[in-house]
Design a protein around this motif. Sequence first.
Motif, mmCIF file in Angstrom:
data_model
loop_
_atom_site.group_PDB
_atom_site.id
_atom_site.type_symbol
_atom_site.label_atom_id
_atom_site.label_comp_id
_atom_site.label_asym_id
_atom_site.label_seq_id
_atom_site.Cartn_x
_atom_site.Cartn_y
_atom_site.Cartn_z
ATOM 1 N N ASP A 150 79.383 -57.896 -8.581
ATOM 2 C CA ASP A 150 78.208 -58.339 -7.837
ATOM 3 C C ASP A 150 77.405 -56.928 -7.525
ATOM 4 O O ASP A 150 78.046 -56.147 -6.824
ATOM 5 N N GLU A 152 75.386 -56.022 -4.914
ATOM 6 C CA GLU A 152 75.413 -55.614 -3.534
ATOM 7 C C GLU A 152 76.738 -54.979 -3.156
ATOM 8 O O GLU A 152 77.013 -53.901 -2.489
ATOM 9 N N LYS A 153 77.701 -55.520 -3.884
ATOM 10 C CA LYS A 153 79.210 -55.042 -3.616
ATOM 11 C C LYS A 153 79.561 -53.755 -4.365
ATOM 12 O O LYS A 153 79.851 -52.916 -3.847
ATOM 13 N N GLN A 156 78.075 -51.227 -2.034
ATOM 14 C CA GLN A 156 78.851 -51.049 -0.743
ATOM 15 C C GLN A 156 80.052 -50.047 -1.275
ATOM 16 O O GLN A 156 80.539 -49.371 -0.755
#
Length: 184
Positions: A150, A152-153, A156
């Motif tokens: 993903d 967004e992951k 991060q």
Amino acid sequence: MTCVAAVVYDNVVYMGADSAGVAGTDLTVRADQKVFTNGEFLIGFTSSFRMGQLLRYAFTPPKYYADEKDLYAYMVTDFINAVRTCLKNGGYAQIDKGEEIGGIFLVGVRGRLFQVESDYQVGESAYPYSAVGCGEAYALGALSVTHTIDPEKRIQLALSTAENFSAGVRGPFVVLNTSMVNHV
């Protein structure tokens, strides 16, 4: 100081940044974010919090007309000319050996990701990701091997990796994407 990381996925730009403010060997975790929206633009900065403040609160991006100019041409002309004016008016732009110097930041707009350098050149990577700041190399390494997870992951993970290896990167991390911006 800083790590800003960004990914383009499915015509959306995801961008995240850390919260470190660094001066010499002093570090402050700051509440003011290094990634934000301004109109339809998602911007993440390094270099100076003053530059980021100007880009967020004093900069008015010129209107883009797709039928008149392609997006890259707009970025290197209209957009950058407006950035230069904003940074000069805000007292941030400097002259060094006859060359005007600004700062470094990423810009996500309309499913594309641009990197603005301190000499105001605009780059667009052949890869669907980018990073800037002292944690750039660590973030790019993480982004290059996480393309199956993903977006967004991925951001991060890239920021966490930079935090693990760079003294100038600290959480908390803020991640935004261009589906959150005001479309004009």
